[in-house]
Design a protein around this motif. Structure first.
Motif, PDB file in Angstrom:
ATOM      1  N   LEU A  17      -1.137  -3.532  -3.976  1.00  0.00           N
ATOM      2  CA  LEU A  17      -0.512  -2.241  -4.101  1.00  0.00           C
ATOM      3  C   LEU A  17      -1.571  -1.584  -5.297  1.00  0.00           C
ATOM      4  O   LEU A  17      -1.501  -2.061  -6.268  1.00  0.00           O
ATOM      5  N   PHE A  18      -2.159  -0.555  -4.846  1.00  0.00           N
ATOM      6  CA  PHE A  18      -3.012   0.207  -5.856  1.00  0.00           C
ATOM      7  C   PHE A  18      -2.734   1.370  -6.233  1.00  0.00           C
ATOM      8  O   PHE A  18      -2.391   2.388  -5.208  1.00  0.00           O
ATOM      9  N   ILE A  19      -2.492   1.491  -7.538  1.00  0.00           N
ATOM     10  CA  ILE A  19      -1.727   3.006  -8.156  1.00  0.00           C
ATOM     11  C   ILE A  19      -3.163   3.687  -8.471  1.00  0.00           C
ATOM     12  O   ILE A  19      -3.773   3.377  -9.610  1.00  0.00           O
ATOM     13  N   GLU A  20      -3.163   5.126  -8.027  1.00  0.00           N
ATOM     14  CA  GLU A  20      -4.362   5.869  -8.562  1.00  0.00           C
ATOM     15  C   GLU A  20      -3.716   7.037  -9.729  1.00  0.00           C
ATOM     16  O   GLU A  20      -2.159   7.148  -9.677  1.00  0.00           O
ATOM     17  N   PRO A  21      -4.301   7.542 -10.677  1.00  0.00           N
ATOM     18  CA  PRO A  21      -5.583   7.592 -10.636  1.00  0.00           C
ATOM     19  C   PRO A  21      -6.434   6.519 -11.621  1.00  0.00           C
ATOM     20  O   PRO A  21      -7.679   6.326 -11.564  1.00  0.00           O
ATOM     21  N   TYR A  22      -5.492   5.619 -11.900  1.00  0.00           N
ATOM     22  CA  TYR A  22      -6.220   4.482 -12.977  1.00  0.00           C
ATOM     23  C   TYR A  22      -6.617   3.315 -12.147  1.00  0.00           C
ATOM     24  O   TYR A  22      -7.341   2.704 -12.827  1.00  0.00           O
ATOM     25  N   THR A  52      -5.728  -2.032   5.965  1.00  0.00           N
ATOM     26  CA  THR A  52      -5.453  -3.560   5.887  1.00  0.00           C
ATOM     27  C   THR A  52      -5.627  -4.256   4.703  1.00  0.00           C
ATOM     28  O   THR A  52      -6.523  -4.076   3.865  1.00  0.00           O
ATOM     29  N   GLY A  53      -4.662  -4.956   4.145  1.00  0.00           N
ATOM     30  CA  GLY A  53      -4.036  -5.392   2.862  1.00  0.00           C
ATOM     31  C   GLY A  53      -4.188  -4.609   1.677  1.00  0.00           C
ATOM     32  O   GLY A  53      -4.186  -4.952   0.512  1.00  0.00           O
ATOM     33  N   LEU A  54      -3.875  -3.336   1.801  1.00  0.00           N
ATOM     34  CA  LEU A  54      -4.191  -2.388   0.810  1.00  0.00           C
ATOM     35  C   LEU A  54      -3.252  -1.142   0.956  1.00  0.00           C
ATOM     36  O   LEU A  54      -3.170  -0.648   1.952  1.00  0.00           O
ATOM     37  N   ILE A  55      -2.356  -0.907  -0.025  1.00  0.00           N
ATOM     38  CA  ILE A  55      -1.589   0.378  -0.185  1.00  0.00           C
ATOM     39  C   ILE A  55      -1.962   1.166  -1.263  1.00  0.00           C
ATOM     40  O   ILE A  55      -1.800   0.711  -2.300  1.00  0.00           O
ATOM     41  N   THR A  56      -2.397   2.389  -1.130  1.00  0.00           N
ATOM     42  CA  THR A  56      -2.894   3.127  -2.380  1.00  0.00           C
ATOM     43  C   THR A  56      -1.865   4.368  -2.651  1.00  0.00           C
ATOM     44  O   THR A  56      -1.450   4.832  -1.552  1.00  0.00           O
ATOM     45  N   VAL A  57      -1.369   4.370  -3.830  1.00  0.00           N
ATOM     46  CA  VAL A  57      -0.323   5.394  -4.151  1.00  0.00           C
ATOM     47  C   VAL A  57      -0.764   6.291  -5.036  1.00  0.00           C
ATOM     48  O   VAL A  57      -1.527   5.913  -6.263  1.00  0.00           O
ATOM     49  N   TRP A  58      -0.872   7.772  -4.772  1.00  0.00           N
ATOM     50  CA  TRP A  58      -0.840   8.829  -5.865  1.00  0.00           C
ATOM     51  C   TRP A  58       0.483   9.463  -6.106  1.00  0.00           C
ATOM     52  O   TRP A  58       1.486   9.664  -5.110  1.00  0.00           O
ATOM     53  N   LEU A  59       0.823   9.802  -7.344  1.00  0.00           N
ATOM     54  CA  LEU A  59       2.122  10.257  -7.647  1.00  0.00           C
ATOM     55  C   LEU A  59       1.474  11.636  -8.020  1.00  0.00           C
ATOM     56  O   LEU A  59       0.730  12.106  -9.002  1.00  0.00           O
ATOM     57  N   ALA A  77      11.707  -6.686  -7.655  1.00  0.00           N
ATOM     58  CA  ALA A  77      13.163  -6.293  -7.132  1.00  0.00           C
ATOM     59  C   ALA A  77      14.165  -6.703  -8.040  1.00  0.00           C
ATOM     60  O   ALA A  77      15.455  -6.209  -7.950  1.00  0.00           O
ATOM     61  N   ASN A  78      13.882  -7.377  -9.156  1.00  0.00           N
ATOM     62  CA  ASN A  78      14.948  -7.537 -10.362  1.00  0.00           C
ATOM     63  C   ASN A  78      14.610  -6.631 -11.315  1.00  0.00           C
ATOM     64  O   ASN A  78      15.301  -6.660 -12.265  1.00  0.00           O
ATOM     65  N   GLY A  79      13.928  -5.515 -11.191  1.00  0.00           N
ATOM     66  CA  GLY A  79      13.817  -4.482 -12.056  1.00  0.00           C
ATOM     67  C   GLY A  79      12.896  -4.858 -13.214  1.00  0.00           C
ATOM     68  O   GLY A  79      12.931  -4.238 -14.176  1.00  0.00           O
ATOM     69  N   GLU A  80      12.105  -5.878 -13.050  1.00  0.00           N
ATOM     70  CA  GLU A  80      11.500  -6.475 -14.162  1.00  0.00           C
ATOM     71  C   GLU A  80       9.923  -5.651 -14.015  1.00  0.00           C
ATOM     72  O   GLU A  80       9.300  -5.537 -12.829  1.00  0.00           O
ATOM     73  N   ARG A  81       9.424  -5.086 -15.339  1.00  0.00           N
ATOM     74  CA  ARG A  81       8.207  -4.349 -15.395  1.00  0.00           C
ATOM     75  C   ARG A  81       6.967  -5.086 -14.907  1.00  0.00           C
ATOM     76  O   ARG A  81       7.120  -6.245 -15.524  1.00  0.00           O
ATOM     77  N   LEU A  82       6.037  -4.702 -14.160  1.00  0.00           N
ATOM     78  CA  LEU A  82       4.853  -5.655 -13.866  1.00  0.00           C
ATOM     79  C   LEU A  82       3.782  -5.018 -14.580  1.00  0.00           C
ATOM     80  O   LEU A  82       3.687  -3.802 -14.731  1.00  0.00           O
ATOM     81  N   THR A  83       2.795  -5.678 -14.829  1.00  0.00           N
ATOM     82  CA  THR A  83       1.580  -5.371 -15.582  1.00  0.00           C
ATOM     83  C   THR A  83       0.497  -5.432 -14.324  1.00  0.00           C
ATOM     84  O   THR A  83       0.345  -5.997 -13.412  1.00  0.00           O
ATOM     85  N   CYS A  84      -0.564  -4.470 -14.438  1.00  0.00           N
ATOM     86  CA  CYS A  84      -1.835  -4.428 -13.772  1.00  0.00           C
ATOM     87  C   CYS A  84      -2.567  -5.804 -13.483  1.00  0.00           C
ATOM     88  O   CYS A  84      -2.215  -6.692 -14.410  1.00  0.00           O
TER      89      CYS A  84
END
Length: 92
Positions: A17-22, A52-59, A77-84
């Motif tokens: 899961l790849f979040i842009e623009p960072y 394939t193997g990649l989801i890119t998201v822009w907000l 799923a538990n609401g825990e914040r994840l880090t890069c």
């Protein structure tokens, strides 16, 4: 409640899961479910590109591609914040 984008890996391989623009990456193992949560109270719209193997998201604010939302968090799923780099495979 803020807009949230639920993302689930229903496959049998890891997905990035790849979040842009960072360009931040969060790796999803099979059956993982994450949410992308903008920290803005604006009218946020999501742009999602899947390969394939990649989801890119822009907000975007109000769907304007020139007005990207820069503050967000990814939670599990538990609401825990994840880090890069969450669960990033050693060979990637």
């Amino acid at each position: 409640m803020k807009n949230r984008l639920p993302v689930e890996n229903a496959g049998d391989a890891d997905v990035c899961l790849f979040i842009e623009p960072y360009g931040e990456d969060f790796w999803m193992r099979p059956a993982d479910a994450f949410q992308v949560v903008p920290m803005s109270d604006a009218n946020v719209q999501f742009s999602v590109v899947i390969a394939t193997g990649l989801i890119t998201v822009w907000l975007y604010e109000d769907g304007d591609p020139y007005n990207a939302i820069l503050d967000y968090e990814v939670v599990d799923a538990n609401g825990e914040r994840l880090t890069c780099g969450h669960q990033r495979p050693a060979d990637s």
